[in-house]
Design a protein around this motif. Structure first.
Motif, short mmCIF file in Angstrom:
data_model
loop_
_atom_site.label_atom_id
_atom_site.label_comp_id
_atom_site.label_asym_id
_atom_site.label_seq_id
_atom_site.Cartn_x
_atom_site.Cartn_y
_atom_site.Cartn_z
N GLU A 31 27.80 118.71 46.05
CA GLU A 31 26.84 118.13 46.70
C GLU A 31 25.87 119.49 47.23
O GLU A 31 24.86 119.45 47.26
CB GLU A 31 27.53 117.57 48.19
CG GLU A 31 27.95 116.08 48.04
CD GLU A 31 28.19 115.53 48.83
OE1 GLU A 31 28.20 116.76 49.60
OE2 GLU A 31 28.90 114.42 48.84
N ALA A 32 26.54 120.80 47.37
CA ALA A 32 25.59 122.02 47.43
C ALA A 32 24.99 122.23 45.98
O ALA A 32 24.60 123.69 46.21
CB ALA A 32 26.92 123.33 47.32
N GLY A 33 25.76 121.86 45.08
CA GLY A 33 24.73 122.35 43.92
C GLY A 33 25.49 122.78 42.58
O GLY A 33 24.71 123.28 41.62
N TYR A 34 27.00 123.21 43.09
CA TYR A 34 27.52 123.90 41.89
C TYR A 34 28.03 122.68 40.59
O TYR A 34 28.86 121.95 41.30
CB TYR A 34 28.95 124.47 42.41
CG TYR A 34 28.36 125.38 43.26
CD1 TYR A 34 28.65 126.95 42.88
CD2 TYR A 34 28.80 124.99 45.37
CE1 TYR A 34 28.05 127.43 43.99
CE2 TYR A 34 28.46 126.00 45.67
CZ TYR A 34 28.38 127.21 45.24
OH TYR A 34 27.40 128.17 46.65
N SER A 35 27.86 123.23 39.61
CA SER A 35 27.68 122.15 37.90
C SER A 35 29.57 122.36 37.35
O SER A 35 29.21 121.58 36.64
CB SER A 35 26.72 122.57 37.24
OG SER A 35 26.22 124.08 37.14
N CYS A 36 29.44 123.33 37.72
CA CYS A 36 31.01 123.83 36.63
C CYS A 36 32.41 124.10 37.61
O CYS A 36 32.58 124.87 38.02
CB CYS A 36 30.35 124.73 36.05
SG CYS A 36 29.63 125.09 34.65
N VAL A 37 32.66 122.95 38.20
CA VAL A 37 34.43 122.67 39.18
C VAL A 37 35.41 122.20 38.45
O VAL A 37 34.73 120.53 37.97
CB VAL A 37 34.04 122.11 40.53
CG1 VAL A 37 34.33 122.82 41.01
CG2 VAL A 37 32.26 122.96 40.83
N THR A 38 35.89 122.53 38.75
CA THR A 38 37.35 122.31 37.89
C THR A 38 38.45 122.11 38.81
O THR A 38 38.14 123.30 40.53
CB THR A 38 38.42 122.67 36.56
OG1 THR A 38 38.40 124.44 36.55
CG2 THR A 38 36.75 122.60 34.81
N SER A 39 39.58 121.17 38.80
CA SER A 39 40.58 121.73 39.99
C SER A 39 42.02 121.35 38.84
O SER A 39 42.25 121.23 37.85
CB SER A 39 40.60 120.35 40.86
OG SER A 39 40.09 119.22 40.55
N THR A 40 42.93 121.49 40.34
CA THR A 40 44.24 121.70 39.35
C THR A 40 45.19 121.31 40.81
O THR A 40 45.40 122.02 42.03
CB THR A 40 45.00 122.58 38.53
OG1 THR A 40 46.07 122.34 38.44
CG2 THR A 40 44.85 123.66 39.48
N VAL A 41 46.52 120.48 40.75
CA VAL A 41 47.12 120.31 41.52
C VAL A 41 48.30 121.36 41.36
O VAL A 41 49.67 121.58 42.08
CB VAL A 41 47.55 118.67 42.69
CG1 VAL A 41 46.24 117.99 42.64
CG2 VAL A 41 48.03 117.74 40.48
N ASN A 42 48.58 121.42 40.07
CA ASN A 42 50.05 122.41 39.94
C ASN A 42 49.78 124.25 39.54
O ASN A 42 48.74 124.79 38.60
CB ASN A 42 50.13 121.97 38.29
CG ASN A 42 51.22 122.61 37.36
OD1 ASN A 42 52.21 123.24 38.64
ND2 ASN A 42 51.45 122.36 36.44
N PRO A 43 49.93 124.82 41.07
CA PRO A 43 49.95 125.79 40.90
C PRO A 43 50.72 126.69 39.24
O PRO A 43 50.02 127.77 39.36
CB PRO A 43 50.66 126.17 41.88
CG PRO A 43 51.88 125.26 42.37
CD PRO A 43 50.91 123.93 41.72
N GLN A 44 51.48 125.82 38.61
CA GLN A 44 51.72 127.06 37.64
C GLN A 44 50.64 126.55 36.77
O GLN A 44 51.56 127.53 35.16
CB GLN A 44 53.11 125.66 36.56
CG GLN A 44 54.32 126.72 38.20
CD GLN A 44 55.51 125.60 37.82
OE1 GLN A 44 55.81 124.43 37.08
NE2 GLN A 44 56.78 125.97 38.33
N ALA A 45 50.25 125.92 36.51
CA ALA A 45 49.35 125.78 35.39
C ALA A 45 47.66 126.69 35.31
O ALA A 45 47.00 127.55 35.01
CB ALA A 45 48.33 124.40 35.17
N VAL A 46 47.79 127.43 36.82
CA VAL A 46 46.03 128.28 37.54
C VAL A 46 45.69 129.86 35.94
O VAL A 46 44.67 129.90 35.94
CB VAL A 46 46.20 128.89 39.18
CG1 VAL A 46 45.37 130.15 38.85
CG2 VAL A 46 46.69 127.81 39.61
N CYS A 47 46.88 130.40 35.66
CA CYS A 47 46.58 131.72 35.00
C CYS A 47 46.38 131.05 33.56
O CYS A 47 46.14 132.00 33.20
CB CYS A 47 48.45 132.05 34.93
SG CYS A 47 49.14 133.20 36.77
#
Length: 270
Positions: A31-47
């Motif tokens: 809603e703020a205008g950011y167009s390249c947002v992804t997510s994960t609920v798995n902390p082990q996948a972050v790196c």
């Protein structure tokens, strides 16, 4: 200030084991205008995700089962090294704020979220992150330019020496004290610095057959730091044969106009 288009196109990763928090932050960001947002609920996948996508900002929850945010930051440090760690820590524990900053996070936001504060902190961190990346890219380009220029200078020096070798029989350089640093050919003998003189003994110039008047004239030009072109030298050998040489030289100065020595070339005339 960074371009707003660049900021809103920045890559952002949201990391939280609570799906509701992830959805809320994703909604706020989009809603703020950011167009390249992804997510994960798995902390082990972050790196692995960061290694693949090189995110400009990672919103990282600190309290997660299996692997907490502090452990994730340790893994990110291994990827970034001494570089900028683009982490905005999320915590509901006031005591974790200082620890998060000490662990490498650039800022933090508290739960429950103040959405105005969240958007402000994200925007400010992205602005800094993109400035850092531009500076890093500029430094990389500068280093590459220096490497290329150094290679060009090395090639130019090699060509110069090659041309010198083709245009002359010998070459020499002296430092500011008159000490020969590079020599080929009979230049040391011409100047009265034969093998004996190089060992601290007076050289027998007359025995070598050099014309003493010519030798002194050339020495005087060098002492006066004058350039000379096609100066002619003579030598009478022990068998009575006569040799004739032509020599050219110039004084060398550094960028501060300080005299640093002489260099020259010579050729035997047939």
């Amino acid at each position: 200030m960074e371009n707003s288009i660049d900021i809103f196109n920045a890559g952002i990763l949201v990391v939280d084991d609570q799906e509701a928090n992830v959805q809320l932050l994703e909604q706020v960001l989009r809603e703020a205008g950011y167009s390249c947002v992804t997510s994960t609920v798995n902390p082990q996948a972050v790196c692995a995700l960061h290694r693949e996508h090189d995110y400009d900002l990672i919103l990282l929850d600190l309290q997660m089962p299996g692997m907490d945010g502090f452990q994730v930051m340790e893994g990110l440090k291994a990827i970034e090294g001494e570089s900028y760690l683009p982490v905005l820590a999320i915590t509901a524990q006031p005591g974790h704020k200082l620890r998060a900053l000490q662990a490498g996070a650039k800022d933090f936001i508290s739960k429950p979220f103040d959405l105005v504060e969240v958007k402000t902190r994200i925007h400010n961190l992205l602005e800094v992150r993109l400035m850092y990346k531009k500076l890093k890219n500029y430094n990389n380009v500068l280093e590459q330019t220096v490497r290329e220029r150094t290679a060009e200078l090395s090639d130019s020096e090699a060509r110069y020496r090659s041309l010198t070798e083709l245009a002359s029989d010998w070459y020499w350089e002296q430092d500011e004290n008159g000490t020969f640093t590079k020599t080929s050919g009979p230049v040391q003998e011409m100047l009265g610095l034969g093998a004996d003189a190089a060992q601290g003994k007076p050289g027998d110039v007359q025995a070598a057959g050099w014309n003493e008047a010519e030798r002194k004239e050339l020495q005087a030009k060098i002492v006066a730091r004058q350039p000379f072109l096609d100066f002619v030298f003579h030598r009478i050998n022990t068998d009575g044969s006569r040799q004739q040489f032509r020599v050219s030289g110039e004084p060398m100065f550094n960028q501060s106009s300080r005299f640093v020595g002489y260099r020259g070339i010579g050729v035997e005339l047939t």
